[in-house]
Motif scaffolding. Structure first.
Motif, PDB file in Angstrom:
ATOM      1  N   LEU A  16       0.763  -1.168   0.044  1.00  0.00           N
ATOM      2  CA  LEU A  16       0.506   0.116  -0.006  1.00  0.00           C
ATOM      3  C   LEU A  16       0.985   1.136   0.096  1.00  0.00           C
ATOM      4  O   LEU A  16       0.755   2.471  -1.453  1.00  0.00           O
ATOM      5  CB  LEU A  16      -0.881  -0.205   1.169  1.00  0.00           C
ATOM      6  N   PHE A  17       1.857   1.376   0.687  1.00  0.00           N
ATOM      7  CA  PHE A  17       2.569   2.616   1.096  1.00  0.00           C
ATOM      8  C   PHE A  17       3.584   2.708  -0.636  1.00  0.00           C
ATOM      9  O   PHE A  17       3.373   3.877  -0.685  1.00  0.00           O
ATOM     10  CB  PHE A  17       3.912   1.901   1.796  1.00  0.00           C
ATOM     11  N   ILE A  37      -0.303  10.862  -0.597  1.00  0.00           N
ATOM     12  CA  ILE A  37      -0.031  10.704   0.747  1.00  0.00           C
ATOM     13  C   ILE A  37      -0.936  10.453   2.066  1.00  0.00           C
ATOM     14  O   ILE A  37      -0.618   8.849   2.778  1.00  0.00           O
ATOM     15  CB  ILE A  37       0.076  12.530   1.052  1.00  0.00           C
ATOM     16  N   GLU A  38      -2.401  10.607   1.869  1.00  0.00           N
ATOM     17  CA  GLU A  38      -3.102   9.511   3.085  1.00  0.00           C
ATOM     18  C   GLU A  38      -3.469   8.485   2.726  1.00  0.00           C
ATOM     19  O   GLU A  38      -2.948   7.428   3.910  1.00  0.00           O
ATOM     20  CB  GLU A  38      -4.660  10.025   2.714  1.00  0.00           C
ATOM     21  N   LEU A  39      -3.366   7.676   1.500  1.00  0.00           N
ATOM     22  CA  LEU A  39      -2.896   6.013   1.482  1.00  0.00           C
ATOM     23  C   LEU A  39      -1.469   6.040   2.094  1.00  0.00           C
ATOM     24  O   LEU A  39      -1.273   4.956   3.041  1.00  0.00           O
ATOM     25  CB  LEU A  39      -2.394   5.838  -0.310  1.00  0.00           C
ATOM     26  N   MET A  40      -0.517   6.964   2.058  1.00  0.00           N
ATOM     27  CA  MET A  40       0.835   6.348   2.306  1.00  0.00           C
ATOM     28  C   MET A  40       0.513   6.432   4.325  1.00  0.00           C
ATOM     29  O   MET A  40       0.696   5.274   5.020  1.00  0.00           O
ATOM     30  CB  MET A  40       2.261   7.393   2.102  1.00  0.00           C
TER      31      MET A  40
ATOM     32  N   LEU B  11      -9.865  -8.605   2.983  1.00  0.00           N
ATOM     33  CA  LEU B  11     -10.410  -7.131   2.892  1.00  0.00           C
ATOM     34  C   LEU B  11      -8.645  -6.363   2.237  1.00  0.00           C
ATOM     35  O   LEU B  11      -9.083  -5.582   1.972  1.00  0.00           O
ATOM     36  CB  LEU B  11     -10.156  -7.400   4.269  1.00  0.00           C
ATOM     37  N   GLY B  12      -7.488  -7.432   2.503  1.00  0.00           N
ATOM     38  CA  GLY B  12      -6.479  -6.809   1.703  1.00  0.00           C
ATOM     39  C   GLY B  12      -6.315  -6.784   0.052  1.00  0.00           C
ATOM     40  O   GLY B  12      -6.006  -5.573  -0.090  1.00  0.00           O
ATOM     41  N   ILE B  13      -7.184  -8.056   0.136  1.00  0.00           N
ATOM     42  CA  ILE B  13      -7.423  -7.802  -1.813  1.00  0.00           C
ATOM     43  C   ILE B  13      -7.414  -6.511  -2.449  1.00  0.00           C
ATOM     44  O   ILE B  13      -7.454  -6.117  -3.182  1.00  0.00           O
ATOM     45  CB  ILE B  13      -7.734  -8.707  -2.589  1.00  0.00           C
ATOM     46  N   LEU B  14      -9.264  -6.549  -1.662  1.00  0.00           N
ATOM     47  CA  LEU B  14      -9.577  -5.269  -1.836  1.00  0.00           C
ATOM     48  C   LEU B  14      -9.031  -3.493  -1.234  1.00  0.00           C
ATOM     49  O   LEU B  14      -9.663  -3.041  -2.347  1.00  0.00           O
ATOM     50  CB  LEU B  14     -11.436  -5.263  -1.325  1.00  0.00           C
ATOM     51  N   ALA B  15      -8.517  -4.119  -0.365  1.00  0.00           N
ATOM     52  CA  ALA B  15      -7.456  -2.547  -0.317  1.00  0.00           C
ATOM     53  C   ALA B  15      -6.886  -2.163  -1.260  1.00  0.00           C
ATOM     54  O   ALA B  15      -6.074  -1.362  -1.189  1.00  0.00           O
ATOM     55  CB  ALA B  15      -6.563  -2.897   1.542  1.00  0.00           C
ATOM     56  N   ILE B  16      -5.997  -3.216  -1.803  1.00  0.00           N
ATOM     57  CA  ILE B  16      -4.935  -3.452  -2.865  1.00  0.00           C
ATOM     58  C   ILE B  16      -5.714  -2.356  -3.294  1.00  0.00           C
ATOM     59  O   ILE B  16      -5.283  -1.255  -4.367  1.00  0.00           O
ATOM     60  CB  ILE B  16      -3.926  -4.695  -2.764  1.00  0.00           C
ATOM     61  N   PHE B  40     -12.538   2.360   4.826  1.00  0.00           N
ATOM     62  CA  PHE B  40     -13.230   1.240   5.290  1.00  0.00           C
ATOM     63  C   PHE B  40     -12.542  -0.405   5.096  1.00  0.00           C
ATOM     64  O   PHE B  40     -13.118  -0.934   5.613  1.00  0.00           O
ATOM     65  CB  PHE B  40     -14.772   1.508   4.390  1.00  0.00           C
ATOM     66  N   MET B  41     -12.144  -0.355   4.223  1.00  0.00           N
ATOM     67  CA  MET B  41     -11.345  -1.854   4.144  1.00  0.00           C
ATOM     68  C   MET B  41      -9.995  -1.935   5.121  1.00  0.00           C
ATOM     69  O   MET B  41      -9.690  -3.312   5.734  1.00  0.00           O
ATOM     70  CB  MET B  41     -10.449  -2.450   2.739  1.00  0.00           C
ATOM     71  N   LEU B  42      -9.772  -0.746   5.368  1.00  0.00           N
ATOM     72  CA  LEU B  42      -8.444  -0.914   6.288  1.00  0.00           C
ATOM     73  C   LEU B  42      -9.359  -0.539   8.150  1.00  0.00           C
ATOM     74  O   LEU B  42      -8.317  -1.295   8.815  1.00  0.00           O
ATOM     75  CB  LEU B  42      -7.341   0.932   6.612  1.00  0.00           C
ATOM     76  N   ALA B  43     -10.329  -0.401   8.351  1.00  0.00           N
ATOM     77  CA  ALA B  43     -11.084  -0.517   9.127  1.00  0.00           C
ATOM     78  C   ALA B  43     -11.473  -1.951   9.459  1.00  0.00           C
ATOM     79  O   ALA B  43     -11.155  -1.926  10.194  1.00  0.00           O
ATOM     80  CB  ALA B  43     -12.588   0.606   9.735  1.00  0.00           C
TER      81      ALA B  43
END
Lengths: 102, 168
Positions: A16-17, A37-40, B11-16, B40-43
């Motif tokens: 993600l970073f 930046i919010e993503l990082m 959740l990880g796949i959807l977040a990416i 929301f996925m990170l939550a």
């Protein structure tokens, strides 16, 4: 809980970073750079919460709390800068803003 | 392969995926909506890590407050599609991907070099609850908590000054 190794969370956070980094480096819209930046910031938060969970130390979660506060402050100031930039130059594309370029 | 692991993978796949949509979509509103989805996925991931308070704050502060501000600014500026990137930006795009892959290499090297031998320490289970976090925040971390309020005050004043049309 014990079935997911810590490395999986670290790997997800690293991916993600890097996505956020690529967003900052390749986009030219200032608002999308801002969202990258919010993503990082969020990727780092995942790392902090994961370490906090696996080492049983609440400091990680407290730190995430502070990171979120700083992100909120950054959002307010950053968007105000974008607004005043648009008011003065009628653009939000960072390559068209070269007044500070040497 | 239990339920927690399946949740983590989904959740990880959807977040990416939503992060990729955020940085690659042409229209800023699409980026903002997929970024809300990402939060929301990170939550959900924080819930997998049993950090309930952080998950709630993630939804309230990020998806609720910060993204509303971003969408509001996008609408205020009436931004449309980003026009086709000109030829000279291909150099810049290439440099961006190059730097990103260098960063990826560094992280992979760190992963290869050492295994994180972290075992789950014995102790309290409910350390993600609001009671536990609040007690820590107002005892051991009281000074940073007070200092952050100064930062917020400075941010409010700065935002007002910057967004003001003219200082009389």
């Amino acid at each position: 809980m014990e079935t997911i190794p810590l490395e999986y969370f670290l790997g997800l956070s690293a991916i993600l970073f890097i996505i956020g980094t690529i967003g900052v480096l390749t986009r030219r819209n200032a608002i999308i750079i801002f969202m990258s930046i919010e993503l990082m910031l969020n990727a780092v938060n995942v790392t902090l919460v994961a370490f906090s969970r696996y080492m049983n130390d609440p400091a990680g979660q407290i730190f995430v709390f502070f990171v979120m506060t700083v992100a909120a402050a950054e959002a307010a100031v950053g968007l105000a800068i974008v607004l005043s930039l648009f008011r003065n130059k009628q653009t939000v594309y960072v390559d068209e803003v070269n007044i500070m370029k040497w | 392969m239990n339920l927690t692991f399946i949740f983590f993978v989904i959740l990880g796949i959807l977040a990416i995926a939503s992060a990729v949509v955020t940085i690659s979509s042409r229209h800023p509103v699409t980026s903002a909506i997929s970024l809300v989805f990402h939060f929301f996925m990170l939550a959900g991931l924080y819930l997998v890590l049993q950090a309930q308070l952080i998950a709630v704050i993630q939804v309230l502060v990020y998806a609720g407050a910060i993204m509303v501000l971003v969408v509001f600014v996008i609408m205020l500026l009436n931004l449309g599609d980003e026009e086709k990137l000109k030829e000279k930006f291909n150099v810049r795009k290439g440099a961006g991907f190059l730097l990103g892959s260098v960063l990826l290499m560094l992280i992979i090297i760190v992963f290869m070099a050492q295994r994180f031998g972290v075992k789950k320490a014995p102790g309290t289970v409910n350390q993600g609850t609001i009671e536990f976090i609040g007690r820590e925040l107002f005892s051991n971390y009281l000074f940073p908590f007070e200092a952050i309020s100064l930062l917020l005050l400075a941010a409010i004043i700065g935002a007002v000054i910057l967004a003001k049309r003219k200082i009389d």
